[in-house]
Design an enzyme around this catalytic site. Structure first.
Site, PDB file in Angstrom:
ATOM      1  CG  HIS A  33      24.610  30.333  40.972  1.00 56.47           C
ATOM      2  ND1 HIS A  33      24.527  29.017  41.356  1.00 56.47           N
ATOM      3  CD2 HIS A  33      23.739  30.472  39.940  1.00 56.47           C
ATOM      4  CE1 HIS A  33      23.652  28.382  40.586  1.00 56.47           C
ATOM      5  NE2 HIS A  33      23.153  29.249  39.713  1.00 56.47           N
ATOM      6  CG  ASN A  35      31.873  31.513  44.981  1.00 62.00           C
ATOM      7  OD1 ASN A  35      32.709  32.284  45.428  1.00 62.00           O
ATOM      8  ND2 ASN A  35      31.379  30.500  45.699  1.00 62.00           N
ATOM      9  CB  SER A 127      26.946  29.425  48.008  1.00 66.82           C
ATOM     10  OG  SER A 127      28.290  29.411  47.558  1.00 66.82           O
ATOM     11  CB  THR A 128      28.461  24.655  45.570  1.00 66.91           C
ATOM     12  OG1 THR A 128      27.712  25.150  44.457  1.00 66.91           O
ATOM     13  CG2 THR A 128      28.518  23.145  45.530  1.00 66.91           C
ATOM     14  CG  HIS A 222      20.476  24.985  37.883  1.00 62.30           C
ATOM     15  ND1 HIS A 222      20.552  25.222  39.219  1.00 62.30           N
ATOM     16  CD2 HIS A 222      20.961  26.105  37.268  1.00 62.30           C
ATOM     17  CE1 HIS A 222      21.059  26.438  39.416  1.00 62.30           C
ATOM     18  NE2 HIS A 222      21.312  26.993  38.254  1.00 62.30           N
ATOM     19  CD  GLU A 225      21.678  25.246  33.298  1.00 60.30           C
ATOM     20  OE1 GLU A 225      21.934  24.304  34.061  1.00 60.30           O
ATOM     21  OE2 GLU A 225      22.359  26.274  33.230  1.00 60.30           O
ATOM     22  CG  ASP A 302      22.122  31.832  36.373  1.00 58.00           C
ATOM     23  OD1 ASP A 302      22.183  31.169  37.420  1.00 58.00           O
ATOM     24  OD2 ASP A 302      22.279  31.321  35.243  1.00 58.00           O
TER      25      ASP A 302
HETATM   26  P1  IMP Z   1      28.747  28.900  43.987  1.00 60.20           P
HETATM   27  O1  IMP Z   1      27.834  27.720  44.165  1.00 60.20           O
HETATM   28  O2  IMP Z   1      28.485  30.011  44.966  1.00 60.20           O
HETATM   29  O3  IMP Z   1      30.192  28.488  43.968  1.00 60.20           O
HETATM   30  O4  IMP Z   1      28.400  29.565  42.569  1.00 60.20           O
HETATM   31  C1  IMP Z   1      29.004  29.206  41.347  1.00 60.20           C
HETATM   32  C2  IMP Z   1      28.603  27.812  40.904  1.00 60.20           C
HETATM   33  O5  IMP Z   1      27.200  27.790  40.631  1.00 60.20           O
HETATM   34  C3  IMP Z   1      29.252  27.349  39.585  1.00 60.20           C
HETATM   35  O6  IMP Z   1      30.494  26.728  39.789  1.00 60.20           O
HETATM   36  C4  IMP Z   1      28.236  26.342  39.053  1.00 60.20           C
HETATM   37  O7  IMP Z   1      28.414  25.083  39.648  1.00 60.20           O
HETATM   38  C5  IMP Z   1      26.923  26.896  39.563  1.00 60.20           C
HETATM   39  N1  IMP Z   1      26.205  27.646  38.517  1.00 60.20           N
HETATM   40  C6  IMP Z   1      26.221  28.970  38.307  1.00 60.20           C
HETATM   41  N2  IMP Z   1      25.420  29.268  37.255  1.00 60.20           N
HETATM   42  C7  IMP Z   1      24.912  28.108  36.814  1.00 60.20           C
HETATM   43  C8  IMP Z   1      24.015  27.767  35.758  1.00 60.20           C
HETATM   44  O8  IMP Z   1      23.480  28.594  35.011  1.00 60.20           O
HETATM   45  N3  IMP Z   1      23.777  26.433  35.594  1.00 60.20           N
HETATM   46  C9  IMP Z   1      24.287  25.479  36.400  1.00 60.20           C
HETATM   47  N4  IMP Z   1      25.108  25.773  37.401  1.00 60.20           N
HETATM   48  C10 IMP Z   1      25.423  27.066  37.606  1.00 60.20           C
HETATM   49 ZN    ZN Z   2      21.913  29.072  37.959  1.00 62.18          ZN
END
Ligand code: IMP
Ligand code: ZN
Length: 354
Positions: A33, A35, A127-128, A222, A225, A302
């Site tokens: 991910h 962030n 990334s979201t 995912h 979990e 992760d």
């Molecule tokens: P982003 O999508 O680049 O902002 O990365 C961080 C986001 O990924 C977090 O806010 C979560 O929504 C998601 N995330 C990171 N690790 C996990 C996980 O192990 N399970 C579910 N969601 C995760």
């Molecule tokens: Zn993840």
């Protein structure tokens, strides 16, 4: 980035020859991910800039930024998976402009792909897309893709994550943008479902994943979990026909049989599971089941920042002797590396992509 905890202990226990073996082993990072992978040094730099120049681009106070960073620096204490999600608001406040997002993406790409021994040969970063006062979701994705383009499609691909808490309008918008970007030839290779594992209505999400699949995007989810994820929900998600699954920690027999039958690759994140306490020990980790069944898996980090790990650190957890590692042979670890390369969301052989 300082590596600590189980991955560091496993790395320390290896001989120089074993370390060299891991460094040179061909492998793909498929579950990282963005962030959750930003080096702390860059976050500190961005925090200084944020605090020094009000008014801020987010509503997060300087105190929350400072305590959030201190927490990440000390090594966050995660008693249950819910604690993990509280780490992100401070990070998001710092990554809310196109320029900070570009810097963060660049730092993560450097972390995984640069240096004498890059952590991996191929990185599928996820990334979201977030809308802020400074950028739209489309801009967010274009900024990240712009950074990936410096490394090329042979080395990188972007997975757009959908958050389980997103509503229908945002889901529709995100999937529409992803399909458009792919049709423009951008390296957007797949769609993920992530976020708080206890949130969301999985049936309502199906249509968005159907659209993504029809457009030729890979699907990873995912899944299962936590113990709170009901078997019914797991079966619903499996009925989306995902190409890969994240974690898949609590699959019942029916779900396991489906996964084995469909040869769905499982993205395994050992440190993440141990530190979030969804798996108590390496000994009891579900990776053993998939290794016994010669089932496709990919070992991944992760969120390298809070879990204080690296891809070589995760591979060390396979190679180290118990109790620090799983005690696999080099041949077994090599086979896992090959499986990760096979499971990339690439429909072209690596040599043919630009
Ligand atoms: P982003 O999508 O680049 O902002 O990365 C961080 C986001 O990924 C977090 O806010 C979560 O929504 C998601 N995330 C990171 N690790 C996990 C996980 O192990 N399970 C579910 N969601 C995760
Ligand atoms: Zn993840």
């Amino acid at each position: 980035m300082a590596i600590a905890g189980p991955a560091a202990a496993a790395l320390r226990s290896l001989t120089p020859e074993q370390l060299n073996f891991i460094q040179k082993l061909p492998k793909a990072e498929l579950h990282a991910h963005l962030n959750g992978s930003i080096p702390i040094s860059l976050l500190q730099e961005l925090a200084q800039e944020y605090i020094a120049s009000p008014p801020h681009t987010s509503s997060i106070s300087d105190d929350i930024i400072q305590s959030g960073l201190k927490n990440l620096l000390d090594g966050p204490s995660i008693n249950e998976i819910a604690d993990f999600f509280t780490l992100f608001p401070a990070i998001y406040a710092l990554i809310s402009t196109p320029s900070s997002l570009a810097r963060a993406t660049r730092a993560v790409l450097r972390l995984f792909l640069d240096g004498e021994y890059p952590q991996c040969d191929y990185l599928e970063l996820r990334s979201t897309p977030k809308e802020t006062s400074e950028m739209t979701r489309e801009t967010y994705l274009r900024v990240v893709l712009g950074e990936l383009a410096y490394y090329g499609k042979q080395k990188t691909g972007l997975i757009m994550s959908l958050d389980r808490k997103m509503g229908p309008e945002v889901l529709r918008e995100c999937v529409g943008i992803a399909i458009k970007l792919k049709s423009e030839g951008e390296s957007l290779v797949g769609v993920d479902l992530c976020g708080d594992p206890t949130a969301g209505d999985m049936e309502a999400l199906r249509t968005y994943f159907d659209d993504a699949r029809s457009a030729g995007l890979g699907i990873t989810l995912h899944i299962a979990e936590t113990l709170q994820n009901p078997p019914q929900e797991t079966l619903q998600l499996l009925s989306y026909s995902p190409d890969r699954l994240g974690h898949a920690t609590f699959l019942d027999e029916q779900a396991k049989n489906l996964v084995l039958k469909n040869k769905t690759c499982i993205e395994i994140c050992l440190s993440s599971n141990l530190l979030c306490k969804t798996v108590p020990t390496l000994e009891s980790h579900h990776i053993r089941y998939y290794l016994q069944h010669n089932h496709p898996i990919a070992i991944c980090t992760d969120d390298a920042l809070p879990f204080r790990t690296s891809l070589p650190g995760e591979y060390a957890l396979m190679l180290a002797q118990p109790p620090l590692g799983l005690g696999l042979s080099e041949a077994e670890v090599k086979a896992v590396g090959e499986m990760s390369m096979q499971a990339r969301f690439k429909n072209l052989p690596i040599a043919e992509t630009a």
